[in-house]
Design an enzyme around this catalytic site. Structure first.
Site, PDB file in Angstrom:
ATOM      1  N   ASP A 131       0.868  -1.180   0.000  1.00 19.13           N
ATOM      2  CA  ASP A 131       0.000   0.000   0.000  1.00 19.13           C
ATOM      3  C   ASP A 131       0.905   1.231   0.000  1.00 19.13           C
ATOM      4  OD1 ASP A 131      -2.369   1.603   0.312  1.00 19.13           O
ATOM      5  OD2 ASP A 131      -1.877   1.813   2.426  1.00 19.13           O
ATOM      6  N   SER A 132       0.293   2.363  -0.310  1.00 18.76           N
ATOM      7  CA  SER A 132       1.031   3.623  -0.241  1.00 18.76           C
ATOM      8  C   SER A 132       1.494   3.926   1.187  1.00 18.76           C
ATOM      9  CB  SER A 132       0.141   4.755  -0.743  1.00 18.76           C
ATOM     10  OG  SER A 132      -1.059   4.787   0.005  1.00 18.76           O
TER      11      SER A 132
ATOM     12  N   GLU B  86      -6.023   9.365   9.704  1.00 16.72           N
ATOM     13  CA  GLU B  86      -4.676   9.156  10.264  1.00 16.72           C
ATOM     14  C   GLU B  86      -4.476   9.961  11.547  1.00 16.72           C
ATOM     15  OE1 GLU B  86      -1.487   9.195   7.480  1.00 16.72           O
ATOM     16  OE2 GLU B  86      -2.340   7.441   6.463  1.00 16.72           O
TER      17      GLU B  86
ATOM     18  N   CYS C 220     -11.156   3.198  -0.891  1.00 16.59           N
ATOM     19  CA  CYS C 220      -9.847   3.623  -0.369  1.00 16.59           C
ATOM     20  C   CYS C 220      -9.582   2.872   0.935  1.00 16.59           C
ATOM     21  CB  CYS C 220      -9.884   5.131  -0.120  1.00 16.59           C
ATOM     22  SG  CYS C 220      -8.461   5.788   0.773  1.00 16.59           S
TER      23      CYS C 220
ATOM     24  N   CYS D 118      -3.909  -0.998  -1.961  1.00 17.74           N
ATOM     25  CA  CYS D 118      -4.144   0.430  -2.193  1.00 17.74           C
ATOM     26  C   CYS D 118      -5.167   0.661  -3.307  1.00 17.74           C
ATOM     27  CB  CYS D 118      -2.816   1.068  -2.577  1.00 17.74           C
ATOM     28  SG  CYS D 118      -2.893   2.843  -2.800  1.00 17.74           S
TER      29      CYS D 118
ATOM     30  N   HIS E 163      -8.500   3.700   3.724  1.00 16.83           N
ATOM     31  CA  HIS E 163      -8.805   4.339   5.006  1.00 16.83           C
ATOM     32  C   HIS E 163     -10.299   4.374   5.343  1.00 16.83           C
ATOM     33  CE1 HIS E 163      -4.715   5.569   4.439  1.00 16.83           C
ATOM     34  NE2 HIS E 163      -4.699   6.365   5.487  1.00 16.83           N
TER      35      HIS E 163
HETATM   36  N1  DGL Z   1      -3.922   3.919   0.144  1.00 19.20           N
HETATM   37  C1  DGL Z   1      -4.569   4.999  -0.584  1.00 19.20           C
HETATM   38  C2  DGL Z   1      -5.796   4.430  -1.311  1.00 19.20           C
HETATM   39  O1  DGL Z   1      -6.362   3.430  -0.929  1.00 19.20           O
HETATM   40  C3  DGL Z   1      -4.950   6.146   0.329  1.00 19.20           C
HETATM   41  C4  DGL Z   1      -3.774   6.965   0.806  1.00 19.20           C
HETATM   42  C5  DGL Z   1      -3.026   7.625  -0.324  1.00 19.20           C
HETATM   43  O2  DGL Z   1      -3.551   8.570  -0.945  1.00 19.20           O
HETATM   44  O3  DGL Z   1      -1.930   7.181  -0.611  1.00 19.20           O
HETATM   45  O4  DGL Z   1      -6.214   4.989  -2.285  1.00 19.20           O
END
Ligand code: DGL
Length: 298
Positions: free
Chosen positions: A38-39, A180, A214, A101, A216
């Site tokens: 993931d990012s 976050e 997403c 992600c 989050h």
């Molecule tokens: N992990 C990213 C997503 O699911 C969210 C956080 C980011 O923008 O990197 O799109």
């Protein structure tokens, strides 16, 4: 709020290139770990589902905490970062790589699947399929990062499963930093205000299904669910992705044969910052090694 017009050419491309390759028993890969990336640490919401569904699997997780967020970046940058993330994970002998992600799944899955000779599984196709199956009135809401919404990937997958679907999509860039910073609980006036701001047009459009596209957003399920009302079904993309992984491994007889797997975590920024955020997303104390890697080398 917009319904992105279907692009037949791109849709066929995604279907052809984005479909993960089968996981093969003949390759004798069943005890190998599953790679997840993931990012940042939001992808641990998918790991949480994987651990719940497949406690016996070893998991190697990479979170690009030094370069998060990806969602506000260009397609070119997201693809470059995603390639490096996969190159790092491929230093392990894995049976599959899961893109937790939403941003990478919508923006780079086709490229990663084409370039890598191991199964690469994203969250978009399973979530789109679940939304197409769930809707009764064919009006589907979609929220994600700017890059996810801009990609049009969900629209392509949803309309290929349900051509009459109308999709009402909206980027929600403030959700990631709010989550976050722990602002995701019921009764928190800040998150409730932003939810109303972002989701009012989608609710007013009369959707009966909303894709949380997403990593989050599962933490916002209660607040979003309260706002959208009990008649709107929420689709958690990470959980749908995790179910798809289980299904693919089971079908190809590639599940690990052990009771309890191990977890290793890698991040591109300080490991000291890992525990607080990781426990928010995993919703349990984190067990397993955490190591920092220099992702720029890959
Ligand atoms: N992990 C990213 C997503 O699911 C969210 C956080 C980011 O923008 O990197 O799109």
């Amino acid at each position: 709020m917009s319904a992105v017009p279907p692009d037949g050419r791109a849709e066929r491309g995604v279907e052809r290139q984005g479909r993960p390759r089968a996981v093969g028993k003949d390759r004798n890969m069943d005890q190998k770990p599953i790679g997840v990336f993931d990012s940042g640490l939001g992808g641990l919401t998918t790991v949480r589902e994987l651990i719940r569904l497949l406690p016996g699997e070893d998991i190697v997780y990479f979170g690009d905490t030094g370069r998060v967020p990806y969602g506000s970046r260009s397609k070119e940058t997201i693809r470059k970062y995603a390639r490096q993330d996969v190159a790092f994970l491929r230093t392990f002998d894995l049976k599959a790589i899961v893109i937790a992600c939403g941003t990478v799944s919508t923006t780079a899955l086709d490229l990663l699947a084409r370039e890598n000779p191991i199964p690469i599984l994203g969250v978009v196709e399973p979530a789109a399929r679940a939304a197409a199956q769930a809707t009764r009135n064919h009006r589907i809401g979609l929220i994600g990062t700017q890059a996810t919404i801009r990609s049009g990937a969900y629209e392509r997958y949803i309309t290929s499963a349900l051509p009459e679907a109308q999709i009402f999509a909206r980027p929600c860039p403030l959700f990631v930093p709010l989550v976050e910073n722990g602002r995701f609980h019921r009764g928190d006036v800040v998150i409730e205000t932003i939810v109303r701001e972002y989701l009012s047009p989608i609710r007013d459009a009369g959707v009966d299904t909303l894709v949380l596209g997403c990593t989050h957003y599962p933490l916002l399920e209660e607040v979003i669910g309260d706002f959208m009302g009990p008649d709107v079904q929420l689709i958690n993309a990470g959980a749908e992705g995790a179910r798809e992984v289980v299904e693919k491994l089971r079908l190809s007889d590639a599940l690990a044969d052990r009771a309890e797997g191990t977890r290793r975590y890698f991040v591109s920024d300080r490991v000291e910052d890992f525990s607080r955020l990781a426990s928010i997303f995993l919703r349990q104390d984190v067990t397993g090694d955490v190591t920092q890697v220099d992702i720029g080398q890959f």
